[in-house]
Each structure stands twice: as structure tokens, then as C-alpha cells.
Design a protein around this motif. Sequence first.
Motif, PDB file in Angstrom:
ATOM      1  N   ASP A  93       6.299   3.291  -1.511  1.00  0.00           N
ATOM      2  CA  ASP A  93       5.141   2.673  -2.159  1.00  0.00           C
ATOM      3  C   ASP A  93       4.633   1.463  -1.370  1.00  0.00           C
ATOM      4  O   ASP A  93       4.288   0.422  -1.925  1.00  0.00           O
ATOM      5  CB  ASP A  93       5.478   2.283  -3.605  1.00  0.00           C
ATOM      6  N   GLN A  94       4.616   1.616  -0.036  1.00  0.00           N
ATOM      7  CA  GLN A  94       4.131   0.540   0.828  1.00  0.00           C
ATOM      8  C   GLN A  94       3.191   1.122   1.893  1.00  0.00           C
ATOM      9  O   GLN A  94       3.287   0.788   3.077  1.00  0.00           O
ATOM     10  CB  GLN A  94       5.293  -0.205   1.482  1.00  0.00           C
ATOM     11  N   ALA A  95       2.278   1.971   1.467  1.00  0.00           N
ATOM     12  CA  ALA A  95       1.287   2.557   2.377  1.00  0.00           C
ATOM     13  C   ALA A  95       0.185   1.531   2.620  1.00  0.00           C
ATOM     14  O   ALA A  95      -0.959   1.697   2.205  1.00  0.00           O
ATOM     15  CB  ALA A  95       0.733   3.851   1.791  1.00  0.00           C
ATOM     16  N   TRP A  96       0.562   0.473   3.295  1.00  0.00           N
ATOM     17  CA  TRP A  96      -0.311  -0.663   3.512  1.00  0.00           C
ATOM     18  C   TRP A  96      -1.084  -0.517   4.822  1.00  0.00           C
ATOM     19  O   TRP A  96      -0.642   0.159   5.748  1.00  0.00           O
ATOM     20  CB  TRP A  96       0.508  -1.955   3.593  1.00  0.00           C
ATOM     21  N   PRO A  97      -2.202  -1.242   4.954  1.00  0.00           N
ATOM     22  CA  PRO A  97      -2.911  -1.282   6.239  1.00  0.00           C
ATOM     23  C   PRO A  97      -2.097  -2.079   7.265  1.00  0.00           C
ATOM     24  O   PRO A  97      -1.184  -2.832   6.918  1.00  0.00           O
ATOM     25  CB  PRO A  97      -4.229  -1.984   5.903  1.00  0.00           C
TER      26      PRO A  97
END
Length: 195
Positions: free
Chosen positions: A52-56
Motif C-alpha cells: 500500500d505504498q504505490a507512491w510517486p
Amino acid sequence: MSQQPSHLQDIGAPPIPPRVGEWRITVIEPGTDGVALVCDWMNRPHVAEPWDQAWPYERWAEEIARQAAGAHSRPCLASLDGEPVAYLELYRVLRDRLAPLYPYRPQDLGVHIAIGARENLGRGLGRALLRSVAVGLLETEPECTRVVAEPNVRNDASLRAFAAAGFVRAGEVTMPHKTAALMVYPRAQEDVPQW
């Protein structure tokens, strides 16, 4: 994070075992290609769902810099035969949100793992890496008596990998974002926490 007693503040950042078995573990430095690689992996569906860390990229750059500047955790790449295979976070439990959830010891170390490429799943690489990292951490830090992890209880593949690597399921802990299995790689059987 709460203030630690002064004798615990003296405990440094987690150690990095540079070579564990066939694996090479390297710390990801801010501003390097490792940041882009982790960002790419974290945005792949098989990693994005459990982490849950599909960050830019910008947010990952900040996260890697934050970890590098502190003593809580170290962001690392695990490579096999010169090829990066997994992202690891090696951390000090006493500085982690996990600490109040079980009877931790000041020298407990923790590990988070993400296998980057889908084609590397199901090949036993996670199991081999987890065992090597746990053994390497215990060898690097003799005061440490156990290495822990907290995979989601619904992540069957992760639970199987930890168990196959020699981690023992010591119980469950409730975290804000998940119910986790407390998986422990103990130096000796009496080092498995009881509560």
C-alpha cells in the motif's frame, strides 16, 4: 514516536550484513538509481497491494532520505548475481510502531521485504533471502536474539515464505492498517516471545 530512555537512545541504526550467503545487501542512498527502482517495484500490482505504498517518485525519494537520516530503519536492495531482486527495510523494533504490541527486547531487529519482479515470485528466492538476512543480522549483532516481521495475516504467500525460511509464528498483533502475524526468527527457542 515516544521518547526512548537514554540507554536505549544509544542503540544505533540497524546493522547491514553486506553479504549473506549468495546475497549482497546494500543501503539505498538518497538520489541514486535505487530510489527509482524501488518506486517502480512499489507501483507494480503484486507489491502495491500488500505494501500500500504505490507512491510517486518524489514521495519515495523523501521516504528513502528520511530513513537514511534516522536510526529507525535502513532501506536496502538485495541482489543476487549482481541483479537487484528485492527491496528490504531493516529496522530497530524499539523505534517502530510494532514495539508496544509485543514484549520486545531492545536489540530486536525487524525486516520488511518486497520481491520486485513478478517473475521472481514462486522460485524460493524470498524464502532464501529471508533466512540469509535473519542469519546475517544475528551474526552481525551478537546482542540481538531475534529477528521479527509482521506480514498481513491474509498474505498467505508471505506467511509461507517466512515459515519456510525458519520464522516461527508467535502470535498476532493488531496494527492500524492490518492484523499481522508476528513472525520470529529466534537465536534459540526460548527467544520466541510469549504473551
